[in-house]
Design a protein around this motif. Structure first.
Motif, short mmCIF file in Angstrom:
data_model
loop_
_atom_site.label_atom_id
_atom_site.label_comp_id
_atom_site.label_asym_id
_atom_site.label_seq_id
_atom_site.Cartn_x
_atom_site.Cartn_y
_atom_site.Cartn_z
N GLN A 107 -10.29 -13.74 22.46
CA GLN A 107 -11.71 -13.93 22.76
C GLN A 107 -12.50 -12.75 22.21
OE1 GLN A 107 -11.95 -14.36 27.06
NE2 GLN A 107 -11.52 -16.56 26.96
N VAL A 108 -13.66 -13.05 21.65
CA VAL A 108 -14.54 -12.03 21.11
C VAL A 108 -15.92 -12.22 21.73
CG1 VAL A 108 -15.51 -10.99 19.03
CG2 VAL A 108 -13.26 -12.10 18.93
N ARG A 109 -16.45 -11.14 22.34
CA ARG A 109 -17.70 -11.24 23.10
C ARG A 109 -18.84 -10.50 22.40
NH1 ARG A 109 -17.07 -13.44 28.04
NH2 ARG A 109 -14.90 -13.78 28.72
N ALA A 110 -20.04 -10.81 22.82
CA ALA A 110 -21.24 -10.18 22.26
C ALA A 110 -21.16 -8.66 22.40
CB ALA A 110 -22.48 -10.71 22.98
N GLY A 111 -21.53 -7.96 21.32
CA GLY A 111 -21.51 -6.50 21.33
C GLY A 111 -20.15 -5.90 21.10
N GLU A 112 -19.16 -6.75 20.75
CA GLU A 112 -17.78 -6.28 20.64
C GLU A 112 -17.31 -6.33 19.19
OE1 GLU A 112 -13.71 -6.94 23.18
OE2 GLU A 112 -14.86 -8.73 22.65
N CYS A 113 -16.58 -5.30 18.79
CA CYS A 113 -15.96 -5.23 17.47
C CYS A 113 -14.45 -5.23 17.66
CB CYS A 113 -16.39 -3.96 16.74
SG CYS A 113 -15.74 -3.83 15.06
N VAL A 114 -13.79 -6.27 17.14
CA VAL A 114 -12.35 -6.46 17.33
C VAL A 114 -11.66 -6.43 15.98
CG1 VAL A 114 -10.56 -8.00 18.23
CG2 VAL A 114 -12.77 -7.87 19.38
N ALA A 115 -10.56 -5.70 15.90
CA ALA A 115 -9.78 -5.61 14.67
C ALA A 115 -8.52 -6.46 14.77
CB ALA A 115 -9.40 -4.16 14.39
N LEU A 116 -8.19 -7.13 13.67
CA LEU A 116 -6.91 -7.83 13.54
C LEU A 116 -5.99 -6.95 12.70
CD1 LEU A 116 -8.16 -11.43 12.65
CD2 LEU A 116 -7.33 -10.64 14.88
N ALA A 117 -4.86 -6.58 13.25
CA ALA A 117 -3.90 -5.73 12.54
C ALA A 117 -2.56 -6.44 12.49
CB ALA A 117 -3.77 -4.38 13.22
N GLY A 118 -1.71 -6.01 11.55
CA GLY A 118 -0.39 -6.61 11.43
C GLY A 118 0.07 -6.58 10.00
N PRO A 119 1.35 -6.87 9.76
CA PRO A 119 1.91 -6.81 8.41
C PRO A 119 1.32 -7.88 7.50
CG PRO A 119 3.49 -7.79 9.93
CD PRO A 119 2.36 -7.28 10.77
N ASN A 120 1.50 -7.68 6.19
CA ASN A 120 1.10 -8.70 5.23
C ASN A 120 1.80 -10.01 5.56
OD1 ASN A 120 1.36 -6.00 3.10
ND2 ASN A 120 -0.57 -7.06 3.31
N GLY A 121 1.03 -11.10 5.56
CA GLY A 121 1.61 -12.40 5.85
C GLY A 121 1.58 -12.77 7.32
N ALA A 122 0.99 -11.91 8.17
CA ALA A 122 0.94 -12.21 9.60
C ALA A 122 -0.10 -13.27 9.94
CB ALA A 122 0.66 -10.94 10.41
N GLY A 123 -1.01 -13.55 9.02
CA GLY A 123 -2.00 -14.60 9.23
C GLY A 123 -3.39 -14.11 9.56
N LYS A 124 -3.68 -12.85 9.27
CA LYS A 124 -5.00 -12.30 9.60
C LYS A 124 -6.11 -13.03 8.85
CE LYS A 124 -3.83 -8.16 8.31
NZ LYS A 124 -2.45 -8.46 7.86
N THR A 125 -5.93 -13.22 7.55
CA THR A 125 -6.94 -13.94 6.76
C THR A 125 -7.05 -15.39 7.23
OG1 THR A 125 -6.62 -12.54 4.81
CG2 THR A 125 -7.54 -14.74 4.43
N THR A 126 -5.93 -15.98 7.59
CA THR A 126 -5.92 -17.36 8.08
C THR A 126 -6.77 -17.49 9.35
OG1 THR A 126 -3.72 -17.71 7.14
CG2 THR A 126 -4.43 -19.24 8.86
N VAL A 127 -6.67 -16.51 10.25
CA VAL A 127 -7.47 -16.52 11.48
C VAL A 127 -8.95 -16.45 11.15
CG1 VAL A 127 -8.06 -15.17 13.54
CG2 VAL A 127 -5.67 -15.58 12.95
N LEU A 128 -9.32 -15.60 10.20
CA LEU A 128 -10.73 -15.48 9.83
C LEU A 128 -11.25 -16.77 9.20
CD1 LEU A 128 -10.75 -11.85 8.38
CD2 LEU A 128 -11.54 -12.60 10.62
N LYS A 129 -10.42 -17.41 8.38
CA LYS A 129 -10.83 -18.68 7.78
C LYS A 129 -11.06 -19.74 8.87
CE LYS A 129 -8.65 -18.22 3.23
NZ LYS A 129 -7.59 -18.75 2.32
N ALA A 130 -10.17 -19.76 9.85
CA ALA A 130 -10.33 -20.72 10.94
C ALA A 130 -11.59 -20.43 11.75
CB ALA A 130 -9.10 -20.70 11.84
N ALA A 131 -11.87 -19.15 11.98
CA ALA A 131 -13.08 -18.78 12.71
C ALA A 131 -14.33 -19.22 11.97
CB ALA A 131 -13.10 -17.28 12.95
N ALA A 132 -14.27 -19.19 10.63
CA ALA A 132 -15.40 -19.58 9.81
C ALA A 132 -15.50 -21.09 9.62
CB ALA A 132 -15.32 -18.90 8.45
N GLY A 133 -14.54 -21.84 10.18
CA GLY A 133 -14.55 -23.29 10.06
C GLY A 133 -13.94 -23.81 8.78
N LEU A 134 -13.22 -22.96 8.05
CA LEU A 134 -12.61 -23.37 6.78
C LEU A 134 -11.23 -23.98 6.99
CD1 LEU A 134 -13.61 -20.30 4.59
CD2 LEU A 134 -14.80 -22.48 4.83
N LEU A 135 -10.64 -23.80 8.17
CA LEU A 135 -9.34 -24.37 8.50
C LEU A 135 -9.42 -25.00 9.88
CD1 LEU A 135 -6.67 -21.69 7.48
CD2 LEU A 135 -7.05 -23.91 6.40
#
Length: 467
Positions: A288-316
């Motif tokens: 969950q991400v709330r108003a006024g909050e800055c959240v970082a996604l960390a993890g190894p290459n291939g963990a799915g960080k970009t995939t999560v951002l695409k889903a958040a943007a409605g691309l997946l």
């Protein structure tokens, strides 16, 4: 130019200027590369690092008015440029002697092969290497870089860090005596960066001369035989503490979000994957991400960080679970992609940032303000691709910020940014948070993450999570 004994490449460059430019991009640069040496060229974005790399790799000058005065000695052959000179360059032959990993590693890959293994085999096939030897060489190098699990993957569906590892592997398989590496550790997790460093040490032990183009004196550059600072196109010897801008001073941290702030973005039991893949990339994500909050996604290459951002943007769309954009109606989500080239296509910076906006209205009126915030006001009529990499990333960011997103998504936002660019990025994040928005970003930049994020959500590959 005097020739250093045993040098595999020498450069005596008086000046280089791009066609139509008013000033020289490079001037007064001398390099001599011995077998097994590591030369680090350190400079901020716009200092000329990538241009110097392209000159060394024989990609510049082009035949459309670029102006180079100087001499390059390669494989015992002296090639002169300038008044009265008639340099004859064999690009294929040059590439056998000097290989270059560009800042955007995707540009090194062909994009026409179905799997990573086939991509790595391409150069070996062109060189006539027997198939059995190809397979052995690829398998051995894949083990060294820890990319054995990628060999059967679609080379067009890799994360940014995985693309860089594959491109570096393809470059190493070419066995050129000189390798020019533009930010080779960008976008890599700590484990992958260590594997790359070990591979480069191995290549040096076998006599490969390395030229490292970098913004800062990282661990790789610290082990260089020679470190040169590149400022305004000219080099000087440098020590770690003397390289300006190598470690930006972070501004004060943003205030913590207030308790009970509105929920803007939610992942609940979310599973994400791509068509044709047997396994999901992300499984069981709760975030969950709330108003006024800055959240970082960390993890190894291939963990799915970009995939999560695409889903958040409605691309997946999720295969299971939910992705809920609570910012709508009335709010929006904006995504800065990892590669700015995916977002830039207009003729000027101003047109790029204003693209798709009503000609009149509050968003159009914000264009000058956003350009000023990101230090781009003086570049408003410049073509985005005439700007250095740091400024191009800020232009892509401006195209997102001008729409006042309620949720700002950033994929590896510090990649290619110099110290000033990082400071402007943090300032832009602060403005989004101050007006009640939220920020979700992926990164391998631990220093930026510690200075910017209120909390960190650490991810691991879905397969590892199920093991």
């Amino acid at each position: 130019m005097s020739t250093t004994r045993n040098a595999v490449l020498e450069l005596d460059l008086e000046r280089f200027r791009y066609s139509g430019a008013e000033h020289d991009t490079l001037a007064g640069i001398c390099l001599s590369l011995a077998p097994g040496s590591l030369t680090a060229i350190v400079g901020d974005s716009g200092s000329g690092k990538s241009t110097l790399g392209a000159v060394l790799a024989g990609m510049l000058p082009r035949h459309d008015g670029d102006d180079l005065d100087g001499c390059i000695t390669l494989a015992g052959r002296e090639i002169r440029h300038g008044a009265g000179a008639d340099p004859r360059i064999d690009p294929v032959g040059w590439a056998r002697h000097v290989g270059m990993l560009p800042q955007d590693a995707r540009h090194y890959l062909s994009g026409v092969r179905e799997t990573v293994e086939e991509e790595l085999a391409l150069g070996l096939e062109n060189a006539g290497v027997p198939r059995a030897d190809m397979r052995l060489g690829i398998a051995a190098l894949a083990r060294k870089l820890g990319i054995g699990s990628l060999l059967t993957r679609d080379s067009g569906k890799l994360s940014g860090g995985q693309e860089r590892l594959v491109a570096l592997a393809a470059l190493a398989l070419g066995a050129a005596p000189v390798l020019v590496l533009d930010e080779p550790l960008a976008g890599l997790d700590a484990s992958a960066a260590a594997q790359v460093s070990a591979l480069l040490d191995h290549l040096r032990s076998e006599g490969t001369a390395l030229v490292l183009l970098t913004r800062s004196l990282d661990g790789l550059a610290a082990g260089a035989d020679r470190v040169l600072s590149l400022r305004a196109g000219s080099t000087s010897s440098a020590e770690g503490a003397d390289v300006a801008g190598s470690v930006p001073a972070p501004p004060p941290a943003h205030r913590n979000p207030r308790a009970g702030a509105a929920l803007l973005l939610e992942f609940a039991g979310t599973e994400l994957g791509y068509a044709g893949s047997a396994d999901p990339v992300v499984a069981g994500l709760d975030l969950q991400v709330r108003a006024g909050e800055c959240v970082a996604l960390a993890g190894p290459n291939g963990a799915g960080k970009t995939t999560v951002l695409k889903a958040a943007a409605g691309l997946l769309r999720p295969g299971a679970g939910r992705v809920v954009d609570h910012a709508r109606p009335g709010g929006s989500i904006g995504l800065l992609m990892q590669n700015p080239s995916d977002q830039l296509f207009e003729r000027t910076v101003r047109r790029e940032v204003a693209f798709g906006l009503p000609k009149r209205g509050p968003q159009a009126a914000r264009v000058p303000e956003v350009l000023a915030t990101l230090g781009l006001a003086a570049e408003a009529e410049t073509h985005p691709y005439e700007l250095p990499a740091s400024a191009r990333r800020l232009v892509a960011l401006a195209t997102v910020l001008v729409r006042d997103p309620s949720v700002l998504l950033l994929d590896e936002p510090t990649e290619a940014l110099d110290a000033e660019g990082v400071a402007r990025l943090r300032g832009a994040i602060g403005k989004v948070l101050d007006r009640g928005g939220a920020v979700l970003f992926s990164t391998h930049d631990e220093a930026f993450m510690a200075a910017t994020a209120h909390r960190v959500h650490r991810m691991e590959p879905a397969r590892a999570a199920r093991a």
